[in-house]
Design an enzyme around this catalytic site. Structure first.
Site, mmCIF file in Angstrom:
data_model
loop_
_atom_site.group_PDB
_atom_site.id
_atom_site.type_symbol
_atom_site.label_atom_id
_atom_site.label_comp_id
_atom_site.label_asym_id
_atom_site.label_seq_id
_atom_site.Cartn_x
_atom_site.Cartn_y
_atom_site.Cartn_z
ATOM 1 N N GLU A 288 0.826 -1.215 0.000
ATOM 2 C CA GLU A 288 0.000 0.000 0.000
ATOM 3 C C GLU A 288 0.854 1.256 0.000
ATOM 4 O O GLU A 288 0.418 2.309 -0.447
ATOM 5 C CB GLU A 288 -0.916 0.017 1.230
ATOM 6 C CG GLU A 288 -2.272 -0.612 0.975
ATOM 7 C CD GLU A 288 -3.276 -0.379 2.097
ATOM 8 O OE1 GLU A 288 -2.931 0.224 3.133
ATOM 9 O OE2 GLU A 288 -4.425 -0.813 1.943
ATOM 10 N N HIS A 309 8.927 -26.281 -1.659
ATOM 11 C CA HIS A 309 8.287 -27.406 -2.354
ATOM 12 C C HIS A 309 7.103 -26.955 -3.203
ATOM 13 O O HIS A 309 6.335 -27.776 -3.690
ATOM 14 C CB HIS A 309 7.871 -28.464 -1.327
ATOM 15 C CG HIS A 309 9.063 -29.039 -0.614
ATOM 16 N ND1 HIS A 309 9.620 -30.253 -0.948
ATOM 17 C CD2 HIS A 309 9.838 -28.525 0.374
ATOM 18 C CE1 HIS A 309 10.678 -30.473 -0.167
ATOM 19 N NE2 HIS A 309 10.829 -29.429 0.637
ATOM 20 N N LYS A 423 -14.177 0.033 -3.732
ATOM 21 C CA LYS A 423 -15.228 0.390 -2.772
ATOM 22 C C LYS A 423 -16.372 1.115 -3.477
ATOM 23 O O LYS A 423 -17.541 0.827 -3.249
ATOM 24 C CB LYS A 423 -14.663 1.292 -1.666
ATOM 25 C CG LYS A 423 -13.777 0.572 -0.682
ATOM 26 C CD LYS A 423 -13.418 1.502 0.467
ATOM 27 C CE LYS A 423 -12.293 0.915 1.299
ATOM 28 N NZ LYS A 423 -11.730 1.872 2.245
HETATM 29 O O1 PA5 Z 1 -3.604 1.073 5.732
HETATM 30 C C1 PA5 Z 1 -4.745 1.439 5.649
HETATM 31 O O2 PA5 Z 1 -5.077 2.602 5.879
HETATM 32 C C2 PA5 Z 1 -5.865 0.471 5.290
HETATM 33 O O3 PA5 Z 1 -5.421 -0.805 5.064
HETATM 34 C C3 PA5 Z 1 -6.869 0.413 6.419
HETATM 35 O O4 PA5 Z 1 -6.216 -0.007 7.588
HETATM 36 C C4 PA5 Z 1 -8.033 -0.513 6.102
HETATM 37 O O5 PA5 Z 1 -8.611 -0.148 4.896
HETATM 38 C C5 PA5 Z 1 -9.062 -0.440 7.205
HETATM 39 O O6 PA5 Z 1 -9.508 0.853 7.378
HETATM 40 P P1 PA5 Z 1 -10.259 1.326 8.671
HETATM 41 O O7 PA5 Z 1 -9.369 1.130 9.836
HETATM 42 O O8 PA5 Z 1 -10.575 2.757 8.441
HETATM 43 O O9 PA5 Z 1 -11.502 0.483 8.795
#
Ligand code: PA5
Length: 448
Positions: A288, A309, A423
């Site tokens: 990310e 493996h 989303k």
């Molecule tokens: O790194 C990030 O920001 C995302 O992976 C969030 O942690 C994930 O989308 C969950 O979001 P939230 O904590 O707002 O529910």
């Protein structure tokens, strides 16, 4: 400081001069975290950088107290969250205790992680376990609006209220979310749930050392003081701007150099199955943070020798797009001797007197040599024991390496704009108000 970067297997892939040429750039990338923050993309999310020293001590005490209560009144803890609100806690628990934590927990509750998928099967299983046992819920969402955990929480809230009544249920629900905003925050205020905060300046994937990770981790009986102390040691040890004196910055520089030389995939390798979820946490952290603007190393992971493996053939002889980062530990959590056998029918007496850890180490040495011979650069992150303190060191080391890597790559390591695309489509297809126009377009595309 137990963490050391071992670069001796990189000699055929990166020259001293090439690394030397990265010194200024790496120093500049680090200065975006410190003295040149005003020029840094995502500088509003640098809170994790000093967290091991300046975390909220009053909240930390409340986390410990809440964990004590959960341990005393619950046989199961349901942790609801996804992405950064899920992976760190589970990774830490499995790293320090076991990937079989739920089978081995005696004095602490079993811990079930839900809301990290939309699978009705997974939810049903945990709901039916909780029908028959005393449970508490820790729902975690920084935004407080994420669909997966929100839907799961609706179900566990209903079950808790049916089982315990509204008042007792409220005492069994712990909410970790934003200090001020979001649907979950509003709900927690309305119902009077205990609340913990995801700091404004700490993004989801950097939040394991906040209440997001600390409450579930403490419920598993893991020493969260030691975890923070390890992270604080890393914070002190890896702040030098000169990569020659800073293994964390050097690792970031090496990743970037290998990327420039055409490597597209970093494979995180560990020989301990209890590291499996740490690999998942690493993949989110780096994926990310770096994967944007059509750039970035693809973070992959394996547990060896298991995956030798399955993936070993590709690593040895497939496309030369990989390098491996091998995380090693000074000693396993426990070891087993290999005894001599009078009949030696399996022909293994040549190992008699050795231990399983010895065999595991030889497998690692053999593999590092074979893979480097096959053109796969290997860099080793060598750590101490697999305990809470050393985990704190490693978490901070990887978070900082990730941030520096992102700045070296020229991206904002703290945003995740791409996550929104699915989303929007999902909301449209589910009929959420406000998404009607997009829904029409998507339906036509799906029908044709
Ligand atoms: O790194 C990030 O920001 C995302 O992976 C969030 O942690 C994930 O989308 C969950 O979001 P939230 O904590 O707002 O529910």
């Amino acid at each position: 400081m137990s963490i050391r970067l071992n670069c001796k297997y990189l000699r055929d892939f990166i020259s001293d001069a090439e690394l030397e040429a990265m010194r200024d750039e790496t120093a500049a990338a680090q200065s975006l975290l410190y003295e040149n923050k005003d020029k840094a993309a995502g500088s509003d999310y640098h809170g994790w950088l000093t967290l091991p020293a300046d975390y909220d001590k009053e909240e930390f005490a409340r986390i410990r107290a809440a964990a004590k209560k959960i341990i005393s009144d619950s046989k199961a803890l349901v942790v609801i969250g996804i992405g950064g609100s899920y992976l760190g806690a589970r990774a830490a628990i499995e790293f320090v205790t076991s990937k079989n934590y739920n089978l081995t927990a005696v004095d602490t509750p079993q811990i079930f992680f839900v809301g990290n998928s939309i699978s009705p099967t997974e939810l049903s299983e945990v709901l039916s376990i909780c029908e028959k046992t005393d449970f508490s819920v820790n729902v975690i969402s920084k935004s407080g609006t994420t669909t997966e955990p929100a839907v799961a929480f609706r179900m566990f809230k209903a079950l808790a209220e049916k089982k315990y009544g509204k008042e007792e249920a409220a005492g069994r629900i712990y909410v970790t979310t934003d200090k001020r905003k979001g649907t979950l925050k509003a709900l927690a205020d309305k119902e009077g749930y205990a609340q913990f905060v995801v700091p404004d300046d700490v993004g989801g994937r950097y939040s394991v050392l906040t209440a997001v990770g600390l409450l579930p981790i403490a419920c598993a009986g893991v020493d969260i003081d030691a975890l923070m102390a390890g992270a604080a040691a890393s914070m002190e040890a890896f702040c030098d701007r000169d990569l020659k004196k800073n293994d964390c910055a050097k690792y970031a520089a090496i990743r970037n150099l290998l990327y420039r030389k055409g490597k597209k995939v970093e494979m995180m390798v560990c020989y301990e199955p209890d590291y499996t979820l740490m690999n998942e946490w690493y993949k989110q952290l780096f994926g990310e943070s770096e994967g944007k603007d059509n750039k970035g190393l693809f973070p992959a992971s394996v547990i060896y020798s298991t995956d030798l493996h399955s993936m070993g053939q590709y690593v040895q002889e497939g496309e030369r797009i990989l390098f491996e980062t091998v995380v090693t530990f000074d000693a396993p959590k426990c070891d087993l001797p290999i005894e001599a056998d009078a009949e030696n029918a399996d022909g293994l007496n040549f190992l008699a007197g050795r231990s399983m850890d010895y065999v595991n180490r030889k497998a690692r040495e053999a593999t590092v040599l074979a893979h480097t011979d096959g053109g796969v650069p290997n860099v080793l992150i060598e750590c101490g024991k697999m305990d809470a303190y050393n985990l704190g060191e490693l978490i901070y080391f990887l978070e900082k390496a990730c941030a520096v890597s992102g700045y070296l790559l020229g991206v904002n390591p703290f945003d995740q704009p791409g996550v929104e695309s699915y989303k929007k489509n999902m909301f449209a297809l589910l009929g959420k108000p406000g998404y009607e126009a997009l829904a029409d377009t998507l339906k036509k595309r799906l029908e044709n």
